[in-house]
Scaffold this motif. Structure first.
Motif, PDB file in Angstrom:
ATOM      1  N   PHE A  83       0.850  -1.203   0.000  1.00 15.96           N
ATOM      2  CA  PHE A  83       0.000   0.000   0.000  1.00 15.96           C
ATOM      3  C   PHE A  83       0.884   1.250   0.000  1.00 15.96           C
ATOM      4  O   PHE A  83       0.865   2.041  -0.940  1.00 15.96           O
ATOM      5  N   SER A  84       1.645   1.413   1.044  1.00 15.41           N
ATOM      6  CA  SER A  84       2.633   2.481   1.113  1.00 15.41           C
ATOM      7  C   SER A  84       3.846   1.941   1.849  1.00 15.41           C
ATOM      8  O   SER A  84       3.801   1.806   3.074  1.00 15.41           O
ATOM      9  N   PRO A  85       4.882   1.543   1.109  1.00 20.53           N
ATOM     10  CA  PRO A  85       5.133   1.749  -0.319  1.00 20.53           C
ATOM     11  C   PRO A  85       4.318   0.802  -1.196  1.00 20.53           C
ATOM     12  O   PRO A  85       3.829  -0.211  -0.724  1.00 20.53           O
ATOM     13  N   GLY A  86       4.219   1.146  -2.442  1.00 23.64           N
ATOM     14  CA  GLY A  86       3.482   0.341  -3.417  1.00 23.64           C
ATOM     15  C   GLY A  86       2.570   1.258  -4.201  1.00 23.64           C
ATOM     16  O   GLY A  86       3.006   1.954  -5.126  1.00 23.64           O
ATOM     17  N   LEU A  87       1.308   1.311  -3.775  1.00 24.83           N
ATOM     18  CA  LEU A  87       0.362   2.210  -4.445  1.00 24.83           C
ATOM     19  C   LEU A  87       0.838   3.669  -4.361  1.00 24.83           C
ATOM     20  O   LEU A  87       0.690   4.435  -5.322  1.00 24.83           O
ATOM     21  N   SER A  88       1.419   4.030  -3.236  1.00 25.44           N
ATOM     22  CA  SER A  88       1.915   5.412  -3.089  1.00 25.44           C
ATOM     23  C   SER A  88       2.969   5.736  -4.144  1.00 25.44           C
ATOM     24  O   SER A  88       2.970   6.823  -4.725  1.00 25.44           O
ATOM     25  N   HIS A 106       5.791  14.690  -1.600  1.00 26.10           N
ATOM     26  CA  HIS A 106       5.448  14.468  -0.193  1.00 26.10           C
ATOM     27  C   HIS A 106       4.388  13.371  -0.103  1.00 26.10           C
ATOM     28  O   HIS A 106       3.297  13.504  -0.664  1.00 26.10           O
ATOM     29  N   VAL A 107       4.722  12.309   0.583  1.00 27.06           N
ATOM     30  CA  VAL A 107       3.805  11.181   0.753  1.00 27.06           C
ATOM     31  C   VAL A 107       3.232  11.231   2.159  1.00 27.06           C
ATOM     32  O   VAL A 107       3.970  11.437   3.127  1.00 27.06           O
ATOM     33  N   ALA A 108       1.925  11.075   2.262  1.00 25.97           N
ATOM     34  CA  ALA A 108       1.291  10.960   3.584  1.00 25.97           C
ATOM     35  C   ALA A 108       0.407   9.717   3.577  1.00 25.97           C
ATOM     36  O   ALA A 108      -0.193   9.393   2.553  1.00 25.97           O
ATOM     37  N   ARG A 109       0.377   9.061   4.690  1.00 24.42           N
ATOM     38  CA  ARG A 109      -0.360   7.791   4.772  1.00 24.42           C
ATOM     39  C   ARG A 109      -1.155   7.732   6.059  1.00 24.42           C
ATOM     40  O   ARG A 109      -0.743   8.248   7.093  1.00 24.42           O
ATOM     41  N   MET A 110      -2.294   7.056   5.962  1.00 25.58           N
ATOM     42  CA  MET A 110      -3.135   6.834   7.144  1.00 25.58           C
ATOM     43  C   MET A 110      -3.552   5.363   7.145  1.00 25.58           C
ATOM     44  O   MET A 110      -3.934   4.837   6.102  1.00 25.58           O
ATOM     45  N   ILE A 181      11.994  15.014  -0.755  1.00 28.84           N
ATOM     46  CA  ILE A 181      11.081  13.861  -0.813  1.00 28.84           C
ATOM     47  C   ILE A 181      10.852  13.427   0.634  1.00 28.84           C
ATOM     48  O   ILE A 181      11.805  13.061   1.332  1.00 28.84           O
ATOM     49  N   THR A 182       9.623  13.492   1.073  1.00 33.55           N
ATOM     50  CA  THR A 182       9.333  13.191   2.471  1.00 33.55           C
ATOM     51  C   THR A 182       8.165  12.201   2.572  1.00 33.55           C
ATOM     52  O   THR A 182       7.407  12.015   1.613  1.00 33.55           O
ATOM     53  N   ILE A 214      -0.491  11.907  -2.105  1.00 32.50           N
ATOM     54  CA  ILE A 214       0.797  12.255  -2.697  1.00 32.50           C
ATOM     55  C   ILE A 214       0.706  13.691  -3.199  1.00 32.50           C
ATOM     56  O   ILE A 214      -0.159  14.003  -4.016  1.00 32.50           O
ATOM     57  N   GLU A 215       1.584  14.529  -2.734  1.00 34.63           N
ATOM     58  CA  GLU A 215       1.621  15.917  -3.195  1.00 34.63           C
ATOM     59  C   GLU A 215       2.921  16.120  -3.967  1.00 34.63           C
ATOM     60  O   GLU A 215       4.006  15.877  -3.433  1.00 34.63           O
ATOM     61  N   ILE A 216       2.767  16.558  -5.214  1.00 33.41           N
ATOM     62  CA  ILE A 216       3.937  16.762  -6.070  1.00 33.41           C
ATOM     63  C   ILE A 216       3.988  18.237  -6.457  1.00 33.41           C
ATOM     64  O   ILE A 216       2.996  18.798  -6.927  1.00 33.41           O
ATOM     65  N   ARG A 217       5.124  18.854  -6.236  1.00 37.05           N
ATOM     66  CA  ARG A 217       5.301  20.252  -6.614  1.00 37.05           C
ATOM     67  C   ARG A 217       6.425  20.341  -7.635  1.00 37.05           C
ATOM     68  O   ARG A 217       7.442  19.656  -7.513  1.00 37.05           O
TER      69      ARG A 217
END
Lengths: 291, 45
Positions: A83-88, A106-110, A181-182, A214-217
Motif C-alpha cells: 500500500f505504502s510503499p506500493g500504491l503510493s 510528499h507522501v502521507a499515509r493513514m 522527498i518526504t 501524494i503531493e507533487i510540486r
C-alpha cells in the motif's frame, strides 16, 4: 495474506512457514519485516522472481542492493509491493509524468494492514525518519514535523508526523533532481504518547480503511504547479492486489529484471489500470488544499 | 533526603511539561476549496 491469495485465481500457491524456500517461479515475501534480503537471495538462487511487501528500512535497503544479482539471474526483485510503499509509489510516478521538473514529493499515509504492519508502524514511530533534501539524505526525529493532511473523503483531515518510512528511499531514484522527498504518517495523540512504549494491546486483525495522499510540486509549462493524488481503501486489500499483480506479471515475464520498486517504473499506468479493474481506484484533488 | 525529593519533583515537572509540549495543539484547519475526483479514462486523468 488472505487478500493476496484471493487475488490469484488460477495460480498454485504454497504458503510456508519460515524455513528453507521451495523452488518456485515466484516467491512472495509476505512475512513480518526483517530478513527479507536473505530470503530474497535464497529465492534468487532457486531461480525465482521475488515480491517483497516489507516496509522496513533495513529490508528495503538490502533488497535494492540485490540489483546486480537479480539482473545477472534475469529475475525481478520487486521491493515494497504493498500500500505504502506500493500504491503510493505508483501514484507519485503517475502524478509526476505531467511535470517538466519535479521539485518536491510528499507522501502521507493513514492506516495499517494486519498485525505485523501495525507492529512495524509502532516501531517506525520511534526510529529516525529519512528524508531526501537537496540531493542528500537527512535524518529527522520521528514524531516531529506535524502537518494537517487532507486525505480523500470520507477519511478527511488528519495530523501527520515523520516516521521511519521507506517511500523517500524508493522514490529518490526516480526523482534525483528533487529538492525534497518526504513521508509522513497519520497519528493520534495516543499514538504519539505511547510510541515509546511496548504495544499496550494486541493489534487488530485488520487495521481497517486507510489512505495515501501524494503531493507533487514542480514546474509544468514554466508555471509552478502542485498536483495532489490520493486513494482510499483497506491497506491490506491494496497490498494483496499490488503484490498479486506483481506476482502474476512476473510469471508472465513482462517485468524488467533487477531489483526495483514501483516508484522506479517508467510507466505506472498499466498497474493503476489493473488495480482499478480490481476495484482499487485513485483520485486527484482539484482545488486549493492548504496543508 | 531533601535532594532526592527535589530530584523527583523536578523529574515530575519535567515529564508534565514534556507531555504538554508533545501533545499540545491539533494543527488547525487550513483553507480548503475543492474536491476529490476519481481518476479515469485511458490516461487515468
Amino acid at each position: 495474506m488472505h487478500g493476496f491469495v484471493r487475488q490469484l485465481m488460477d495460480v498454485d500457491i504454497e504458503v510456508i512457514a519460515p524455513g528453507p524456500l521451495p523452488t518456485a517461479d515466484v516467491t512472495v515475501l509476505a512475512q513480518p519485516p526483517g530478513g527479507h534480503t536473505e530470503l530474497a537471495e535464497e529465492a534468487l538462487g532457486n531461480g525465482s522472481h521475488v515480491v517483497s511487501l516489507s516496509d522496513a528500512l533495513n529490508d528495503v535497503e538490502g533488497l535494492l542492493k540485490l540489483e546486480e544479482l537479480a539482473a545477472k539471474a534475469d529475475r525481478s526483485v520487486i521491493v515494497g509491493a504493498a500500500f505504502s510503499p506500493g500504491l503510493s509509489c505508483l501514484l507519485a510516478r503517475h502524478g509526476a509524468k505531467q511535470f517538466d521538473r519535479v521539485d518536491e514529493v510528499h507522501v502521507a499515509r493513514m492506516g495499517t494492514g494486519g498485525p505485523s504492519c501495525q507492529r512495524q508502524l509502532h516501531h517506525a514511530r520511534t526510529q529516525e525518519a529519512v528524508e531526501w533534501r537537496n540531493s542528500g539524505w537527512v535524518k529527522r526525529p520521528s514524531g516531529t514535523g506535524r502537518e494537517l493532511v487532507w486525505f480523500p473523503d470520507p477519511l478527511g483531515a488528519s495530523d501527520c508526523y515523520r516516521a521511519a518510512l521507506v517511500d523517500p528511499l524508493l522514490l529518490s531514484a526516480s526523482f534525483p533532481e528533487a529538492d525534497r522527498i518526504t513521508a509522513k504518517v497519520a497519528a493520534t495523540r495516543r499514538d504519539r504518547l505511547t510510541a515509546w512504549l511496548p504495544m499496550m494491546r494486541r493489534p487488530h486483525k485488520d487495521g481497517g480503511p486507510g489512505a495515501v495522499r501524494i503531493e507533487i510540486r514542480g514546474i509544468q509549462d514554466s508555471v509552478q504547479t502542485t498536483e495532489v493524488l490520493g486513494a482510499i481503501d483497506h491497506p491490506s486489500s491494496v497490498a494483496g492486489a499490488v503484490s498479486a499483480i506483481a506476482a502474476e506479471w512476473s510469471l508472465l515475464g513482462v517485468l524488467p529484471p533487477g531489483a526495483w520498486s514501483l516508484g522506479m517504473l517508467d510507466n505506472p499506468l498499466p498497474w493503476l489500470q489493473e488495480l482499478e479493474n480490481r476495484g482499487i481506484s485513485a483520485a486527484v484533488y482539484e482545488g486549493i488544499s492548504g496543508t | 533526603m531533601r535532594a532526592l525529593r527535589r530530584a523527583i519533583l523536578a523529574m515530575g515537572v519535567g515529564t508534565v511539561v514534556a507531555a504538554i509540549l508533545r501533545l499540545r495543539g491539533s494543527g488547525g484547519v487550513p483553507p480548503r476549496q475543492g474536491k476529490w475526483r476519481q481518476l479515469s479514462g485511458p490516461d487515468f486523468r
